[in-house]
Design a protein around this motif. Structure first.
Motif, PDB file in Angstrom:
ATOM      1  N   LYS A 192       0.820  -1.210   0.000  1.00 20.06           N
ATOM      2  CA  LYS A 192       0.000   0.000   0.000  1.00 20.06           C
ATOM      3  C   LYS A 192       0.854   1.260   0.000  1.00 20.06           C
ATOM      4  N   TYR A 193       1.940   1.254   0.728  1.00 21.59           N
ATOM      5  CA  TYR A 193       2.758   2.459   0.877  1.00 21.59           C
ATOM      6  C   TYR A 193       3.953   2.492  -0.074  1.00 21.59           C
ATOM      7  N   LEU A 194       4.551   1.331  -0.328  1.00 17.12           N
ATOM      8  CA  LEU A 194       5.738   1.288  -1.180  1.00 17.12           C
ATOM      9  C   LEU A 194       5.391   1.152  -2.657  1.00 17.12           C
ATOM     10  N   GLY A 195       4.353   0.361  -2.976  1.00 17.06           N
ATOM     11  CA  GLY A 195       4.041   0.070  -4.367  1.00 17.06           C
ATOM     12  C   GLY A 195       5.091  -0.840  -4.985  1.00 17.06           C
ATOM     13  N   HIS A 196       4.923  -1.172  -6.263  1.00 14.26           N
ATOM     14  CA  HIS A 196       5.840  -2.094  -6.940  1.00 14.26           C
ATOM     15  C   HIS A 196       7.240  -1.503  -7.049  1.00 14.26           C
ATOM     16  N   LYS A 197       7.337  -0.256  -7.510  1.00  9.92           N
ATOM     17  CA  LYS A 197       8.649   0.366  -7.683  1.00  9.92           C
ATOM     18  C   LYS A 197       9.331   0.602  -6.337  1.00  9.92           C
ATOM     19  N   GLY A 198       8.547   0.980  -5.355  1.00  5.73           N
ATOM     20  CA  GLY A 198       9.110   1.184  -4.024  1.00  5.73           C
ATOM     21  C   GLY A 198       9.645  -0.098  -3.439  1.00  5.73           C
ATOM     22  N   LEU A 199       8.954  -1.224  -3.706  1.00  6.53           N
ATOM     23  CA  LEU A 199       9.419  -2.521  -3.216  1.00  6.53           C
ATOM     24  C   LEU A 199      10.749  -2.888  -3.859  1.00  6.53           C
ATOM     25  N   ILE A 200      10.874  -2.634  -5.167  1.00  5.41           N
ATOM     26  CA  ILE A 200      12.134  -2.918  -5.858  1.00  5.41           C
ATOM     27  C   ILE A 200      13.254  -2.063  -5.284  1.00  5.41           C
ATOM     28  N   ALA A 201      12.964  -0.781  -5.046  1.00  7.49           N
ATOM     29  CA  ALA A 201      13.968   0.113  -4.469  1.00  7.49           C
ATOM     30  C   ALA A 201      14.394  -0.381  -3.079  1.00  7.49           C
ATOM     31  N   PHE A 202      13.425  -0.840  -2.308  1.00  5.23           N
ATOM     32  CA  PHE A 202      13.711  -1.341  -0.959  1.00  5.23           C
ATOM     33  C   PHE A 202      14.579  -2.590  -1.022  1.00  5.23           C
ATOM     34  N   MET A 203      14.237  -3.518  -1.911  1.00  8.42           N
ATOM     35  CA  MET A 203      15.035  -4.740  -2.046  1.00  8.42           C
ATOM     36  C   MET A 203      16.452  -4.420  -2.511  1.00  8.42           C
ATOM     37  N   ALA A 204      16.565  -3.448  -3.425  1.00 10.19           N
ATOM     38  CA  ALA A 204      17.897  -3.049  -3.888  1.00 10.19           C
ATOM     39  C   ALA A 204      18.715  -2.453  -2.749  1.00 10.19           C
ATOM     40  N   LEU A 205      18.072  -1.614  -1.928  1.00 12.13           N
ATOM     41  CA  LEU A 205      18.770  -1.016  -0.786  1.00 12.13           C
ATOM     42  C   LEU A 205      19.228  -2.096   0.191  1.00 12.13           C
ATOM     43  N   MET A 206      18.372  -3.073   0.448  1.00 15.19           N
ATOM     44  CA  MET A 206      18.756  -4.157   1.355  1.00 15.19           C
ATOM     45  C   MET A 206      19.972  -4.910   0.820  1.00 15.19           C
ATOM     46  N   ASN A 207      20.026  -5.092  -0.503  1.00 11.68           N
ATOM     47  CA  ASN A 207      21.156  -5.788  -1.108  1.00 11.68           C
ATOM     48  C   ASN A 207      22.431  -4.954  -1.091  1.00 11.68           C
TER      49      ASN A 207
ATOM     50  N   ILE B 105       9.410   0.092   8.060  1.00 14.46           N
ATOM     51  CA  ILE B 105       8.147   0.467   8.709  1.00 14.46           C
ATOM     52  C   ILE B 105       7.014   0.518   7.692  1.00 14.46           C
ATOM     53  N   LEU B 106       7.314   1.019   6.482  1.00 14.15           N
ATOM     54  CA  LEU B 106       6.298   1.134   5.432  1.00 14.15           C
ATOM     55  C   LEU B 106       6.008  -0.196   4.742  1.00 14.15           C
ATOM     56  N   PHE B 107       6.934  -1.108   4.797  1.00 14.40           N
ATOM     57  CA  PHE B 107       6.819  -2.415   4.142  1.00 14.40           C
ATOM     58  C   PHE B 107       5.663  -3.222   4.735  1.00 14.40           C
ATOM     59  N   GLN B 108       4.904  -3.860   3.843  1.00 10.21           N
ATOM     60  CA  GLN B 108       3.813  -4.730   4.276  1.00 10.21           C
ATOM     61  C   GLN B 108       4.199  -6.187   4.040  1.00 10.21           C
ATOM     62  N   GLU B 109       3.863  -7.019   4.995  1.00  7.93           N
ATOM     63  CA  GLU B 109       4.283  -8.418   5.024  1.00  7.93           C
ATOM     64  C   GLU B 109       3.983  -9.141   3.708  1.00  7.93           C
ATOM     65  N   THR B 110       4.970  -9.918   3.204  1.00 14.27           N
ATOM     66  CA  THR B 110       4.785 -10.675   1.966  1.00 14.27           C
ATOM     67  C   THR B 110       4.581 -12.171   2.217  1.00 14.27           C
ATOM     68  N   LEU B 111       4.914 -12.646   3.413  1.00  9.84           N
ATOM     69  CA  LEU B 111       4.733 -14.068   3.711  1.00  9.84           C
ATOM     70  C   LEU B 111       3.337 -14.304   4.290  1.00  9.84           C
ATOM     71  N   LYS B 112       2.529 -15.068   3.568  1.00  7.67           N
ATOM     72  CA  LYS B 112       1.166 -15.333   4.009  1.00  7.67           C
ATOM     73  C   LYS B 112       1.168 -16.151   5.303  1.00  7.67           C
ATOM     74  N   VAL B 113       0.162 -15.916   6.125  1.00  8.44           N
ATOM     75  CA  VAL B 113       0.068 -16.601   7.414  1.00  8.44           C
ATOM     76  C   VAL B 113       0.037 -18.113   7.222  1.00  8.44           C
ATOM     77  N   GLU B 114      -0.701 -18.573   6.220  1.00  7.59           N
ATOM     78  CA  GLU B 114      -0.836 -20.012   5.999  1.00  7.59           C
ATOM     79  C   GLU B 114       0.452 -20.653   5.486  1.00  7.59           C
ATOM     80  N   GLU B 115       1.419 -19.851   5.033  1.00  8.23           N
ATOM     81  CA  GLU B 115       2.671 -20.382   4.519  1.00  8.23           C
ATOM     82  C   GLU B 115       3.788 -20.346   5.568  1.00  8.23           C
ATOM     83  N   ARG B 116       3.491 -19.863   6.760  1.00  9.58           N
ATOM     84  CA  ARG B 116       4.521 -19.757   7.797  1.00  9.58           C
ATOM     85  C   ARG B 116       4.745 -21.095   8.499  1.00  9.58           C
ATOM     86  N   TYR B 117       5.941 -21.261   8.987  1.00  6.59           N
ATOM     87  CA  TYR B 117       6.270 -22.468   9.745  1.00  6.59           C
ATOM     88  C   TYR B 117       5.565 -22.395  11.102  1.00  6.59           C
TER      89      TYR B 117
END
Length: 414
Positions: free
Chosen positions: A17-32, A195-207
């Motif tokens: 909702k807050y990052l969007g597709h491009k924001g998510l890519i930017a965030f992943m790039a920053l993490m890397n 903080i702006l990132f929204q969870e990508t791992l679904k509850v049903e897929e968690r260990y």
């Protein structure tokens, strides 16, 4: 029904909702970027840090090798936890820990306090980078994932290009502490993204098992031969590059007699050309026979080692050209190897990310230690390391390709 790339992008963007597709890519790039930023920014200051602390190169280089060793430990811990608790909580904790330890690094009173602070910084960065690969797997698949990996890796490639230049620039008005204050600021930006990132791992897929059980998934993942064997091969192939990271400033400053500023330009120029690697793969090589592709790239890396041992010892420009074949081949290989390894495991992606990161980091630390050995001729020693480990990786890859072990996306044996 198969989704088009645009549909996939919209779906992923709608989940952020807050990052969007491009924001998510930017965030992943920053993490890397965190690992190259954590190492490359203060590389120009390493020789002067020896003088400041009154320590030897071997002791000062522990700020690098200890960082990578405990980064590997951090990855092992955080990846499985992200499979159990989700990606976001791990990101938040890691970002806070990294910021606090960066401040501690900047305020170090002796070399041993700095080494200890770097250890905590490494553990925090392990949380950040282990989650970054898992988020890619959570959000994308197939060719789209390979393209996203290439984009993130190319953007994050700016870090090793810019970091030493910034580090050398900081030295003109500050000392080595300035680089760690800059890292603290960057980690605060990353915390904001988290903080702006929204969870990508679904509850049903968690260990859903115990905490100890979640860590035990590392063993389950490691028993998958289709995953662990190529992971070891690719990790071995990147070992020489980490050796270069450890000794590059000594090569250019001490061996060739250049200034820290000129060294940063050579280092950055190498990184700049390496940025093109992932795009070269996606644009021109992604449809090539995968068995042949990996063999070709590893053969080029081996040739680079021979060139470094011979021509690379003569002038800084010839060293730069000789090593460029190694760094460019590694950059071309990255999106292929990352996507291939993710394809070998359908679940426990946090653990998969942990095992990948740990292998690459532990072997990278070994590469740093080997390159830091007093070779007599530091350039020849680095070239020898490149040649030996690239050749070993090439031989192991071909043995793996001829084995009966399946490998999704490359060979399927029933």
């Amino acid at each position: 029904m198969t989704q088009s790339p645009n549909q996939t992008s919209l779906e992923v963007g709608s989940k952020q909702k807050y990052l969007g597709h491009k924001g998510l890519i930017a965030f992943m790039a920053l993490m890397n970027m965190f690992i190259p930023l954590s190492t490359d920014m203060y590389l120009p200051a390493l020789p002067s840090m020896n003088t400041y602390f009154g320590s030897s190169s071997a002791v000062t280089n522990l700020t690098l090798s200890a960082f990578f060793l405990f980064y590997a430990v951090g990855i092992l811990f955080w990846g499985p936890l992200s499979d159990k608790y989700g990606r976001k909580p791990i990101l938040l904790v890691g970002s806070i820990l990294y910021a606090a330890s960066s401040i501690a690094c900047a305020m170090s009173v002796n070399i041993y306090f700095l080494i200890a602070a770097r250890i905590f910084q490494a553990i925090g960065s392990g949380a950040i980078t282990s989650v970054s690969m898992a988020v890619v797997k959570d959000s994308y698949s197939g060719k789209k994932r390979e393209s996203i990996l290439a984009i993130c890796q190319s953007i994050s490639g700016l870090a090793p290009m810019v970091a030493p230049i910034v580090g050398a620039l900081i030295l003109t008005f500050s000392d080595w502490r300035g680089s760690f204050w800059a890292l603290a600021l960057i980690s605060i930006v990353n915390l904001g993204f988290s903080i702006l990132f929204q969870e990508t791992l679904k509850v049903e897929e968690r260990y859903t098992g115990t905490l100890f059980g979640s860590l035990g998934r590392l063993v389950i993942v490691s028993k998958n031969k289709s995953f662990i064997i190529p992971a070891l091969i690719f990790a071995l192939s990147t070992l020489p590059f980490m050796g270069y990271i450890a000794v590059s400033s000594y090569v250019y400053v001490n061996y060739f007699g250049l200034s820290a500023q000129i060294y940063s330009y050579f280092f950055a120029a190498n990184a700049l050309l390496s940025i093109a690697g992932p795009f070269i793969y996606v644009k021109f090589l992604s449809n090539m026979n995968k068995k042949l592709f990996a063999s070709m790239i590893l053969a080029i890396a081996t040739l680079s080692g021979v060139l470094v041992m011979t021509l690379g010892t003569l002038t800084p420009l010839l060293f730069w050209i000789s090593f460029l074949f190694m760094s460019l081949s590694g950059a071309v290989m990255r999106p292929f190897s990352a996507n291939l390894l993710l394809d070998q495991q359908e679940s426990d992606i946090g653990s998969v990310s942990s095992v990948i990161g740990t292998l690459f980091t532990v072997l990278g630390s070994i590469g740093m230690a080997l390159a830091s050995i007093p070779w007599g001729n530091i350039v020849f020693g680095l070239g020898l390391i490149i040649t030996i480990f690239s050749l070993i990786s090439l031989l192991l890859w071909n043995v793996f390709m001829k084995s009966s072990i399946p490998c999704v996306g490359v060979k399927n044996i029933t």
